[in-house]
Design a protein around this motif. Sequence first.
Motif, PDB file in Angstrom:
ATOM      1  N   GLU A 147       0.797  -1.225   0.000  1.00 16.36           N
ATOM      2  CA  GLU A 147       0.000   0.000   0.000  1.00 16.36           C
ATOM      3  C   GLU A 147       0.833   1.280   0.000  1.00 16.36           C
ATOM      4  N   THR A 175       0.518   4.175  -4.973  1.00 13.51           N
ATOM      5  CA  THR A 175      -0.722   4.114  -5.748  1.00 13.51           C
ATOM      6  C   THR A 175      -0.446   3.375  -7.053  1.00 13.51           C
ATOM      7  N   ASP A 176      -1.515   3.019  -7.760  1.00 13.91           N
ATOM      8  CA  ASP A 176      -1.337   2.385  -9.071  1.00 13.91           C
ATOM      9  C   ASP A 176      -0.543   3.292  -9.997  1.00 13.91           C
ATOM     10  N   ASN A 210      -7.734  -5.061 -11.729  1.00 19.79           N
ATOM     11  CA  ASN A 210      -7.788  -4.102 -10.628  1.00 19.79           C
ATOM     12  C   ASN A 210      -6.603  -4.378  -9.706  1.00 19.79           C
ATOM     13  N   ARG A 211      -6.537  -3.657  -8.609  1.00 20.93           N
ATOM     14  CA  ARG A 211      -5.391  -3.810  -7.700  1.00 20.93           C
ATOM     15  C   ARG A 211      -5.350  -5.192  -7.049  1.00 20.93           C
ATOM     16  N   TYR A 255      -5.923  -7.928   1.220  1.00 20.96           N
ATOM     17  CA  TYR A 255      -6.016  -8.799   0.044  1.00 20.96           C
ATOM     18  C   TYR A 255      -6.256 -10.243   0.476  1.00 20.96           C
TER      19      TYR A 255
END
Length: 203
Positions: free
Chosen positions: A21, A24-25, A45-46, A105
Amino acid sequence: MIFIDTILSELLQFFKREGIESHTDEELIRKLDIRQSTFNELFRNRADMVRQVTLFDIEEQKREQVKLLANANSPVEEIMMLLQDGIRKMREINPVYISDMQNNYPEAWGLTMDFVNSNNQHVNADILNRGILQGYFRKDINLQLVTKILLEQFFMMINPMVFPPDRYDLAEVFRSIYLYYVRGICTEVGGKQAEQFFSRHNI
């Protein structure tokens, strides 16, 4: 190495070093030096990105383990090499990486735990069984129970409620849990070999 593997390898290194974390992407895209469109093609997605990185990591661990154990001269050395490799890996991983995966996750963390369960049970049971037959480990040990204890000790070690990473060095926890336990299940011959390995490798 194909393109996707290169990307997954770089992401894995970022995550293990800095946590999942911490970027960011958009920051990851810049660090990877790829286009946004390429990133979107590779990952839905993430969570999908973390899942793919986790699966890549599992396959890498399998390959590394085969190479590692090929250099062992006995079951005792196999256990010691796995221990040494585990200590090294724990020292290289930022504890934030583990907590990020646990907290954010669940699918990726589930894959990791499934691998740890199945791989450790199988590999440890095989090594211990051969070690008993060859006289390195005590014949009176309960193979199923010892294998289970080794696995549960791992889960205890990575539980932040038991060993908060800001208070404990996970590599030292790993060392303290496993080194003394392995000594206890060795025969005199196996114990001497373990001691020699400890002194040679300073673990």
